[in-house]
Design an enzyme around this catalytic site. Sequence first.
Site, PDB file in Angstrom:
ATOM      1  CB  THR A  94      57.009  40.210  46.915  1.00 50.00           C
ATOM      2  OG1 THR A  94      56.444  40.712  47.520  1.00 50.00           O
ATOM      3  CG2 THR A  94      57.175  38.637  47.762  1.00 50.00           C
TER       4      THR A  94
ATOM      5  CE  LYS B 219      51.648  41.750  45.706  1.00 55.99           C
ATOM      6  NZ  LYS B 219      52.613  42.989  45.033  1.00 55.99           N
TER       7      LYS B 219
ATOM      8  CG  ASP C 175      52.556  47.389  42.105  1.00 53.01           C
ATOM      9  OD1 ASP C 175      52.526  47.310  43.035  1.00 53.01           O
ATOM     10  OD2 ASP C 175      51.619  48.307  40.784  1.00 53.01           O
TER      11      ASP C 175
ATOM     12  CE1 TYR D  48      42.896  49.657  50.079  1.00 49.52           C
ATOM     13  CE2 TYR D  48      44.438  48.641  48.850  1.00 49.52           C
ATOM     14  CZ  TYR D  48      43.680  49.645  49.338  1.00 49.52           C
ATOM     15  OH  TYR D  48      45.069  50.980  49.607  1.00 49.52           O
ATOM     16  CG  ASP D  49      41.819  39.558  49.745  1.00 52.51           C
ATOM     17  OD1 ASP D  49      41.414  40.098  49.013  1.00 52.51           O
ATOM     18  OD2 ASP D  49      43.055  38.676  50.826  1.00 52.51           O
TER      19      ASP D  49
ATOM     20  CE  LYS E 260      43.623  37.572  47.056  1.00 49.53           C
ATOM     21  NZ  LYS E 260      43.919  38.096  48.482  1.00 49.53           N
TER      22      LYS E 260
ATOM     23  CG  HIS F   4      43.696  40.071  41.886  1.00 50.48           C
ATOM     24  ND1 HIS F   4      42.996  39.382  42.597  1.00 50.48           N
ATOM     25  CD2 HIS F   4      44.184  40.878  42.790  1.00 50.48           C
ATOM     26  CE1 HIS F   4      43.509  40.194  43.791  1.00 50.48           C
ATOM     27  NE2 HIS F   4      44.454  40.814  43.867  1.00 50.48           N
ATOM     28  NE  ARG F   5      49.277  38.353  43.593  1.00 47.62           N
ATOM     29  CZ  ARG F   5      48.419  39.640  45.680  1.00 47.62           C
ATOM     30  NH1 ARG F   5      47.510  38.580  45.770  1.00 47.62           N
ATOM     31  NH2 ARG F   5      48.644  40.386  45.449  1.00 47.62           N
TER      32      ARG F   5
HETATM   33  P1  ITT Z   1      55.068  44.070  47.539  1.00 50.09           P
HETATM   34  O1  ITT Z   1      56.560  44.110  48.356  1.00 50.09           O
HETATM   35  O2  ITT Z   1      54.972  43.050  46.684  1.00 50.09           O
HETATM   36  O3  ITT Z   1      55.313  45.383  46.229  1.00 50.09           O
HETATM   37  P2  ITT Z   1      52.520  44.728  48.733  1.00 50.09           P
HETATM   38  O4  ITT Z   1      52.005  44.734  49.997  1.00 50.09           O
HETATM   39  O5  ITT Z   1      53.401  46.043  49.227  1.00 50.09           O
HETATM   40  O6  ITT Z   1      53.987  44.550  48.294  1.00 50.09           O
HETATM   41  P3  ITT Z   1      51.423  46.094  46.335  1.00 50.09           P
HETATM   42  O7  ITT Z   1      52.249  47.165  46.130  1.00 50.09           O
HETATM   43  O8  ITT Z   1      51.075  45.118  44.741  1.00 50.09           O
HETATM   44  O9  ITT Z   1      52.139  45.382  47.312  1.00 50.09           O
HETATM   45  O10 ITT Z   1      50.074  46.138  46.851  1.00 50.09           O
HETATM   46  C1  ITT Z   1      49.427  47.273  47.067  1.00 50.09           C
HETATM   47  C2  ITT Z   1      48.442  47.299  47.914  1.00 50.09           C
HETATM   48  O11 ITT Z   1      47.207  46.281  47.639  1.00 50.09           O
HETATM   49  C3  ITT Z   1      48.986  46.625  50.070  1.00 50.09           C
HETATM   50  O12 ITT Z   1      47.948  47.973  50.493  1.00 50.09           O
HETATM   51  C4  ITT Z   1      48.030  45.649  49.321  1.00 50.09           C
HETATM   52  O13 ITT Z   1      48.418  44.744  51.086  1.00 50.09           O
HETATM   53  C5  ITT Z   1      47.209  45.509  49.002  1.00 50.09           C
HETATM   54  N1  ITT Z   1      46.864  44.081  47.783  1.00 50.09           N
HETATM   55  C6  ITT Z   1      47.694  43.660  47.298  1.00 50.09           C
HETATM   56  N2  ITT Z   1      46.623  42.896  46.893  1.00 50.09           N
HETATM   57  C7  ITT Z   1      46.072  42.572  47.882  1.00 50.09           C
HETATM   58  C8  ITT Z   1      44.708  41.718  47.253  1.00 50.09           C
HETATM   59  O14 ITT Z   1      45.199  40.031  47.359  1.00 50.09           O
HETATM   60  N3  ITT Z   1      43.833  41.769  47.884  1.00 50.09           N
HETATM   61  C9  ITT Z   1      43.520  42.252  48.505  1.00 50.09           C
HETATM   62  N4  ITT Z   1      44.444  43.459  48.933  1.00 50.09           N
HETATM   63  C10 ITT Z   1      45.417  43.053  48.356  1.00 50.09           C
END
Ligand code: ITT
Length: 184
Positions: free
Chosen positions: A8, A13, A66, A143-144, A163, A168-169
């Site tokens: 990632t 995360k 994801d 989006y937190d 959180k 979800h995570r």
């Molecule tokens: P990867 O390298 O793991 O893909 P990423 O930050 O691009 O990292 P995602 O594609 O899963 O991860 O994330 C999709 C979007 O949603 C991204 O803009 C994140 O900032 C947001 N996001 C993911 N998890 C979140 C969470 O727990 N709370 C708020 N926003 C989240």
Amino acid sequence: MKKVKFATSNPHKVREGNLVGKKFGIDFVQIKQSYPEIRDEDVSKVAEEGGRFVFDKIKEPIIVEDTGLFIEALNGFPGSFSAFVFRKIGNDGILKLLGSEKDRNAEFISAIGYCDENGVKIFKGIVKGSIADEKKGMEGFGYDPIFIPTGYGKTFAEDPDLKSRISHRRKAFQKFCEWLTKEG
Ligand code: ITT
């Protein structure tokens, strides 16, 4: 401590995963191997293909994760395109799109793809909530600041402890750690 590689670009995360992992004696270690995110509306499919891609590259057991934010009044947008949308319009853009819409229901879905020589397994976690009227809180990421989980009056960015308990995570990592402890 059992180490599991986590491909990632997002250190938040990894930190959130490790809050769960430490209860199981599992340490998630970030590797920055990137992978193509396929265009599919299902985050599980994106995680499945991503996990396979990274495993084929490094030939070691790996997880990818994801996440999508699915907003009901926007027919599930931005969903699996959440990263792209966040980069382009951010939280302000989402609030503008929703305007004064009354139905603010939304959910986060997280899908972990674990891949080893036996193939890919998917572990999912969902948290339901709603989109706030304005950004609130300084913690967390993405989006937190605009996501209020159902039954609570604060955004994830205002209450990171909440959180870590209900996200979800958290749920996806809990399922994965339980599985790995039993079968892995
Ligand atoms: P990867 O390298 O793991 O893909 P990423 O930050 O691009 O990292 P995602 O594609 O899963 O991860 O994330 C999709 C979007 O949603 C991204 O803009 C994140 O900032 C947001 N996001 C993911 N998890 C979140 C969470 O727990 N709370 C708020 N926003 C989240």
